[in-house]
Design a protein around this motif. Structure first.
Motif, PDB file in Angstrom:
ATOM      1  N   ASP A 278      -1.374  -8.223  -9.236  1.00 52.52           N
ATOM      2  CA  ASP A 278      -3.084  -8.297  -9.365  1.00 52.52           C
ATOM      3  C   ASP A 278      -3.551  -9.228  -8.591  1.00 52.52           C
ATOM      4  OD1 ASP A 278      -5.342  -7.479 -10.361  1.00 52.52           O
ATOM      5  OD2 ASP A 278      -5.159  -8.508 -12.251  1.00 52.52           O
ATOM      6  N   SER A 283      -4.701  -3.561  -2.735  1.00 51.50           N
ATOM      7  CA  SER A 283      -5.030  -2.091  -2.524  1.00 51.50           C
ATOM      8  C   SER A 283      -5.113  -1.936  -1.121  1.00 51.50           C
ATOM      9  CB  SER A 283      -6.645  -1.978  -2.981  1.00 51.50           C
ATOM     10  OG  SER A 283      -6.648  -1.863  -4.187  1.00 51.50           O
ATOM     11  N   ILE A 286      -1.537  -0.776  -0.026  1.00 50.55           N
ATOM     12  CA  ILE A 286      -1.163   0.588  -0.574  1.00 50.55           C
ATOM     13  C   ILE A 286      -1.963   1.437   0.233  1.00 50.55           C
ATOM     14  CG2 ILE A 286      -1.407   2.175  -2.650  1.00 50.55           C
ATOM     15  CD1 ILE A 286      -1.251  -0.529  -4.299  1.00 50.55           C
ATOM     16  N   PHE A 287      -3.092   1.551   0.332  1.00 52.55           N
ATOM     17  CA  PHE A 287      -3.897   2.771   0.813  1.00 52.55           C
ATOM     18  C   PHE A 287      -4.266   2.628   2.356  1.00 52.55           C
ATOM     19  CE2 PHE A 287      -5.817   2.177  -3.340  1.00 52.55           C
ATOM     20  CZ  PHE A 287      -5.125   3.499  -3.871  1.00 52.55           C
ATOM     21  N   ILE A 300      -8.966   7.299  -7.693  1.00 53.84           N
ATOM     22  CA  ILE A 300      -8.306   6.163  -7.926  1.00 53.84           C
ATOM     23  C   ILE A 300      -8.500   5.352  -9.211  1.00 53.84           C
ATOM     24  CG2 ILE A 300      -7.696   3.790  -7.014  1.00 53.84           C
ATOM     25  CD1 ILE A 300      -8.728   5.024  -4.182  1.00 53.84           C
ATOM     26  N   GLN A 302      -7.607   1.625 -11.321  1.00 50.99           N
ATOM     27  CA  GLN A 302      -6.703   0.473 -11.448  1.00 50.99           C
ATOM     28  C   GLN A 302      -6.983  -0.067 -12.915  1.00 50.99           C
ATOM     29  OE1 GLN A 302      -7.157  -2.412  -8.484  1.00 50.99           O
ATOM     30  NE2 GLN A 302      -6.070  -3.963  -9.814  1.00 50.99           N
ATOM     31  N   LEU A 313      -1.640   1.015 -10.942  1.00 47.28           N
ATOM     32  CA  LEU A 313      -2.494   1.665 -10.318  1.00 47.28           C
ATOM     33  C   LEU A 313      -2.164   3.184  -9.874  1.00 47.28           C
ATOM     34  CD1 LEU A 313      -4.185   0.300  -7.223  1.00 47.28           C
ATOM     35  CD2 LEU A 313      -3.363   2.455  -7.001  1.00 47.28           C
ATOM     36  N   PHE A 315      -3.424   7.173  -8.342  1.00 51.03           N
ATOM     37  CA  PHE A 315      -4.423   7.888  -7.483  1.00 51.03           C
ATOM     38  C   PHE A 315      -3.823   9.184  -7.271  1.00 51.03           C
ATOM     39  CE2 PHE A 315      -1.533   8.257  -3.646  1.00 51.03           C
ATOM     40  CZ  PHE A 315      -0.640   7.269  -3.803  1.00 51.03           C
ATOM     41  N   TYR A 338       5.722  -3.176  -5.786  1.00 54.48           N
ATOM     42  CA  TYR A 338       5.480  -2.583  -7.334  1.00 54.48           C
ATOM     43  C   TYR A 338       6.746  -2.492  -7.974  1.00 54.48           C
ATOM     44  CZ  TYR A 338       7.458   1.210  -4.241  1.00 54.48           C
ATOM     45  OH  TYR A 338       8.035   2.107  -3.462  1.00 54.48           O
TER      46      TYR A 338
END
Ligand code: ASP
Ligand code: MG
Length: 413
Positions: A278, A283, A286-287, A300, A302, A313, A315, A338
């Motif tokens: 966190d 983000s 990931i994205f 999405i 979170q 998270l 999505f 993760y």
């Protein structure tokens, strides 16, 4: 007397007899004194057959091969070329002057993204002259011409988009989309027999309906209709004189209920990354790779972190993108950090849509309460000014759509 565009879908031109029926509808418009451009789809089932052939050709040599997208377009565009010629032959035989126009002849200029190209312009100077001279232009839908004079196609369902773009390109007074249903309904009548046909729907609402799963029109066609303010009607080839739905400006709709329609999509997949750190940049980590892999992330969520250290998270993307999305995440596992990843395709998205939502408070609340009363768990929520979408287990889609249709008082009397 006006210049109009008419579009006929695959079931409307499924065989020679139906093409003959289509020709009588075109002839009727000509006899009313209208100048006409007709856009046609491939005969029902043809495009699927052509797509299968491109895969067979490539995989016959190498099991994993994907067909070259430029040659894929050459093959799959052929279906529309056949129908355009057949309809022109039929019209001429009936004494109506007509000629066919392939996408490159119009020209319908597109981007170079073969397989799902975007229309960039429809100059159509010569075709316009022919139409003004009283000749019906029969345009092959779904296809265009990409840079380098290569044949391109617009993505499945793309002839709707061809039709609206041609209508805009020739300055038509309206675009009539003839299909196998007699309009746009409050929801899918196969799920809710009490669904009602809408007399009118605002462009913005139709855009949401189409992109959230309603199959009546290709989303891009609605974008073009909205952008160029093309009055577009959806009507049935088989009962052309009853019903129909007009896509129009919001101001032209008098009665604005909080919810106009309900859409659903089963083409959804959900991925959850457990225990990601966190902290800033997660983000993006990931994205970024997902975007690079061409995955269109939709919803999405979170969660707040319980320990201030890690969070989960979730999505969604389409089922077709799931494998690619998982691969992109695994490849970047080191950067994302993760603990584990889970995924499922047993989910679906149900959405309520309406411009009236802007003026009515409590619209989303009724949706949540209605689903709760049916014991349906909401996994993800997303909203915009004129829609609320929820992700639920796929097995509850029909129940949810039916319950919401009643709750928002959309059921026919
Ligand atoms: N024939 C194409 C398809 O089946 C395009 C269309 O019908 O709109 O996707
Ligand atoms: Mg279609």
């Amino acid at each position: 007397m006006a210049t109009i565009a008419m579009k006929f879908g695959g079931t409307s031109v499924a065989d020679i007899e139906r093409i003959r029926h289509v020709a009588t509808l075109v002839k009727r418009e000509v006899e009313r004194g209208n100048k006409v451009a007709v856009v046609v789809s491939a005969m029902a089932g043809e495009t699927n057959k052509l797509v299968a052939w491109t895969n067979d050709a490539a995989r016959g040599i190498n099991n994993l091969a994907i067909p070259d997208q430029r040659e894929y377009d050459v093959v799959v565009a052929a279906g529309e070329q056949i129908t355009s010629g057949l309809l022109a032959i039929t019209l001429n035989a009936m004494g109506v002057k007509a000629r066919s126009w392939a996408g490159w002849q119009v020209p319908i200029n597109t981007s170079a993204v073969h397989g799902s190209a975007r229309i960039e312009g429809v100059p159509a100077t010569e075709m316009k002259r022919a139409i003004e001279g009283g000749e019906v232009a029969v345009v092959a839908g779904f296809q265009g011409v990409a840079p380098g004079v290569r044949i391109s196609t617009l993505g499945r369902g793309g002839s709707d988009t061809s039709a609206v773009a041609v209508a805009a390109g020739i300055g038509a007074a309206r675009c009539d989309i003839y299909t196998d249903v007699d309009g746009v309904y409050t929801t899918d009548p196969r799920i809710v027999p009490k669904a009602r046909r809408l007399e009118k729907i605002a462009y913005e609402e139709m855009l949401e309906m189409a992109s959230l799963g309603a199959k009546v029109l290709q989303t891009r066609s609605v974008e073009i209709a909205m952008l160029h303010r093309v009055p577009t009607r959806v009507l049935s080839t088989f009962t052309p004189d009853v019903g129909g739905t007009l896509l129009c400006d919001e101001e032209d709709i008098v009665e604005k209920k909080p919810v106009t329609g309900i859409a659903y999509s089963r083409d959804e997949a959900k991925i959850t990354l457990h225990k990601v750190p966190d902290k800033p940049g997660v983000s993006a980590a990931i994205f970024g790779p997902l975007a690079d892999a061409g995955v269109n992330v939709d919803m999405i969520v979170q969660n707040v972190s319980e320990d201030g250290e890690t969070t989960d998270l979730t999505f969604t993307c389409t089922r077709g993108e799931l494998t690619r999305a998982l691969a992109a995440i695994e490849t970047h596992a080191k950067d994302i950090r993760y603990r584990s990843v889970t995924h499922t395709a047993d989910v679906a998205k149900v959405s309520i849509i309406g411009i009236g939502m802007r003026a009515h408070p409590g619209v989303a609340q009724l949706m949540f309460r209605t689903l709760a009363e049916k014991g349906i768990n909401i996994e993800v929520i997303s909203t915009s000014e004129i829609k609320v979408s929820v992700l639920i287990a796929e097995e509850y889609v029909e129940l949810a759509v039916r319950a919401l249709h009643s709750a928002y008082e959309l059921d026919a009397a």
